[in-house]
Write a protein that holds these residues in place. Structure first.
Motif, mmCIF file in Angstrom:
data_model
loop_
_atom_site.group_PDB
_atom_site.id
_atom_site.type_symbol
_atom_site.label_atom_id
_atom_site.label_comp_id
_atom_site.label_asym_id
_atom_site.label_seq_id
_atom_site.Cartn_x
_atom_site.Cartn_y
_atom_site.Cartn_z
ATOM 1 N N ILE A 62 0.877 -1.180 0.000
ATOM 2 C CA ILE A 62 0.000 0.000 0.000
ATOM 3 C C ILE A 62 0.906 1.219 0.000
ATOM 4 N N LEU A 83 1.810 5.031 0.225
ATOM 5 C CA LEU A 83 1.370 6.353 0.655
ATOM 6 C C LEU A 83 2.017 7.441 -0.184
ATOM 7 N N ASP A 84 3.285 7.221 -0.518
ATOM 8 C CA ASP A 84 4.045 8.182 -1.328
ATOM 9 C C ASP A 84 5.040 7.383 -2.174
ATOM 10 N N SER A 127 7.398 7.885 4.349
ATOM 11 C CA SER A 127 6.005 8.316 4.534
ATOM 12 C C SER A 127 5.320 7.478 5.616
ATOM 13 N N ARG A 168 -3.133 13.461 3.627
ATOM 14 C CA ARG A 168 -3.168 12.693 2.368
ATOM 15 C C ARG A 168 -2.875 11.223 2.638
ATOM 16 N N TYR A 169 -1.897 10.977 3.521
ATOM 17 C CA TYR A 169 -1.588 9.600 3.887
ATOM 18 C C TYR A 169 -2.781 8.944 4.584
ATOM 19 N N GLN A 183 -5.926 9.696 4.327
ATOM 20 C CA GLN A 183 -7.012 9.452 3.386
ATOM 21 C C GLN A 183 -6.716 8.252 2.489
ATOM 22 N N THR A 184 -5.437 8.061 2.161
ATOM 23 C CA THR A 184 -5.064 6.889 1.354
ATOM 24 C C THR A 184 -5.376 5.600 2.110
ATOM 25 N N ASP A 229 -9.202 5.206 2.181
ATOM 26 C CA ASP A 229 -9.714 4.838 0.859
ATOM 27 C C ASP A 229 -9.329 3.405 0.476
ATOM 28 N N THR A 230 -8.271 2.889 1.080
ATOM 29 C CA THR A 230 -7.853 1.516 0.791
ATOM 30 C C THR A 230 -8.718 0.500 1.526
ATOM 31 N N ARG A 272 -7.536 -3.687 -6.167
ATOM 32 C CA ARG A 272 -7.431 -2.239 -5.949
ATOM 33 C C ARG A 272 -6.037 -1.857 -5.463
#
Length: 602
Positions: free
Chosen positions: A398, A400-401, A408, A455-456, A458-459, A462-463, A490
């Motif tokens: 997964i 993040l960046d 990250s 942002r991390y 939310q990632t 969302d995962t 995904r």
């Protein structure tokens, strides 16, 4: 037909006679009836390679080197019998989990241990032994009445065994059921001209004996057994299990009216040096006369601990290759137990950059994909708790960046620990400062850091959120497995594994490359086995995730040696070594060394 028992001590030339006899027959008639060589699973690759590399043979389509289970599979396939319902080890563990859940209230002893790691592996091993011995649940119940000390355990085992048989009846086949199906098919199979050779076994289960007797009714059978010909029918401490197997085999043949003969193989032509011949002849004899010759190919070394012992063996390997012209494939490292010596041997050989193959099916638990799925199961059961979330992120599946993969994750973890973020905070916006007035005075660099953290976050949400929603909506096994597969798609697990595999191949890490391929195939097979177990049956999310977790625990690598010139690391139980010139035997602290792992071939 006739069964010929080729009996002789170790090194007497039984296997050499067999290979020579088969090769001569292949050269005489390359397109004749099939010749089957039945050997243990772990011996099939070495034997097949030996036959393929024989000078003057140039390959053959007539010879088949198989394990007995593989023979059953091929004959079933050729007769049009579907093998799709076959349950492998993973599928069996999943089904056993379901059986235990259904009978939990009836269990006594097993109810306390049903959630312990390794329980279903041991339960599967017990059921396998019961099937091999042709034992039924009623026999276990009768035995429980006679043995008060083991009464509760035998009663529990009888309940689970009966439940397992009921659940699989007419729906799926356990690994040991292949032999039962083969016994039903054999009367209608034409084996005219076919010949069978059986080598490498010390014992046979009742199922295997039944198959061999049925084959002997249709075709000539040569069975090679390691027994002293001079004490074939009187008790011998070193050959007791094999002697009992021989007697049982002959008893079954006599009942069917099949004749048998004994062909003794005397001497020890394999052991060209007298010290090796002396060791084989006197092994296990406490009162044997000492070896007095000055030269010996048997060298004893004492070490203060296991690591020193292994390092000394590795140094000897280096010396043999550099000074005496040995190839790595000529050398074997044999230990009393791979549990005790496997990791030490791996570290020592990797330190010296020597090619080797560890002859053990390693669990897949440490692979990132399996770790991701186990962590995801915990997230689904317990929510966004710190430990499972970051276990999933540290697999690097997964992202993040993309530019700062590990950094990250470390930044996010540091912030979560510092602020004491709970599972219910992941859906709220995070702020770098605790107070509003401090938040208003953030510098540009701090604002960028806050934006990156959100942002991390939310990632991560969302995962996992789509998977959690799919699991909540699912009711059947099919819906649950589709939800897991959609999650893997995904995340992009397949493409990431393909990238890792290609990198490993470019750097000549062949074993690692095969592991990445096998893990993806194993996970897909696990989902297929879950769905096949009960596709339309309604079950809770918790039960499905528990079954999924049990299945992940059972996944094992099934590796064939990735190259031809490498040292083999194995143990006394599993090892079936052919054409080795030097062996290092570790862990020999007693005359008779017993492994911690039981095996019928020991």
């Amino acid at each position: 037909m006739t069964v010929t028992f080729h009996v002789g001590r170790s090194g007497s030339g039984k296997s050499e006679w067999m290979t020579k006899h088969v090769i001569e027959e292949l050269k005489r008639d390359p397109s004749g009836p099939t010749i089957y060589m039945l050997v243990p699973d772990q011996m099939s690759f070495e034997m097949e390679r030996k036959m393929a590399m024989t000078d003057g043979l140039n390959g053959s389509t007539r010879i088949q080197v198989l394990s007995m289970r593989r023979l059953a599979f091929l004959m079933m396939r050729d007769r049009g019998v579907s093998t799709e319902q076959f349950l492998d080890q993973t599928g069996t563990h999943l089904l056993l989990r379901r059986v235990v859940e259904m009978n939990e209230e009836r269990l006594t002893l097993f109810r306390r241990t049903m959630n312990q790691f390794g329980f279903y592996e041991e339960l599967n091993a017990l059921i396998t032994l019961l099937k091999r011995g042709l034992v039924d649940p009623e026999q276990l119940l009768r035995l429980s009445e006679q043995d008060q000390h083991r009464s509760l355990k035998l009663q529990d085992l009888s309940i689970l065994y009966e439940g397992f048989l009921t659940m699989t009846e007419g729906k799926s086949l356990h690994a040991e059921d292949y032999f039962n199906v083969l016994l039903q098919l054999l009367p209608d199979i034409d084996l005219t001209g076919t010949r069978f050779y059986v080598d490498g076994f010390n014992e046979f289960s009742e199922q295997e004996l039944a198959v061999l007797v049925a084959l002997a009714e249709k075709a000539p059978l040569d069975v090679l057994l390691t027994i002293d010909p001079d004490s074939l029918y009187r008790p011998h401490p070193s050959f007791g299990p094999t002697q009992r197997t021989l007697m049982r085999f002959k008893e079954l043949l006599s009942e069917r009216g099949i004749s048998s003969t004994d062909t003794p193989h005397m001497g020890a032509p394999r052991f060209q040096h007298p010290s090796l011949a002396y060791l084989e002849a006197t092994f296990g004899q406490v009162t044997a006369a000492p070896y007095t010759r000055p030269d010996s190919h048997v060298v004893l070394h004492a070490a203060v601990d296991r690591s020193v012992e292994v390092e000394a063996a590795v140094r000897e390997v280096v010396r043999l290759v550099r000074e005496e012209g040995f190839r790595y494939r000529d050398i074997a490292f044999v230990s009393r137990s791979l549990e005790a010596y496997g990791d030490l041997a791996t570290q020592a050989l990797q330190k010296m950059n020597l090619p080797f193959f560890l002859d053990e099916r390693q669990p897949m638990l440490d692979h990132p994909v399996v770790e991701l799925l186990k962590a995801t199961i915990e997230v689904a059961l317990r929510g966004y708790r710190e430990e499972p979330v970051f276990r999933a992120l540290k697999t690097e599946l997964i992202l993040l960046d993309a530019e700062h993969r590990r950094t990250s994750v470390d930044r996010l973890e540091a912030f979560v620990i510092e602020r004491g973020i709970k599972h219910y905070h992941w859906h709220d916006a995070w702020y770098l400062k605790r107070r509003a007035e401090e938040e208003a005075r953030l510098t540009g660099e701090e604002l960028d850091a806050e934006t990156a953290l959100n942002r991390y976050r939310q990632t991560v949400v969302d995962t996992f959120d789509p998977l959690l929603d799919d699991l909540k909506a699912a009711k059947t096994m099919q819906a649950y497995t589709h939800a897991i597969y959609a999650f893997l798609e995904r995340v992009g697990v397949a493409s990431c594994l393909a990238h890792w595999r290609d990198e490993a191949l470019e750097e000549a890490r062949l074993l690692e490359a095969r592991e990445h391929t096998q893990v993806w195939d194993a996970v897909l097979h696990l989902l297929e086995q879950l769905e096949a177990a009960a596709p339309d049956e309604t079950l809770s999310t918790e039960l499905f995730l528990q079954m999924m977790d049990t299945g992940l625990d059972s996944l094992r690598y099934a590796l064939v040696p990735p190259s031809l010139d490498q040292l083999t690391v194995t143990d006394y139980v599993r090892g079936r070594l052919l054409d080795k010139k030097s062996s290092s035997c570790s862990g020999r602290t007693k005359i008779k060394s017993r492994s911690s792992r039981p095996s019928r071939n020991y």
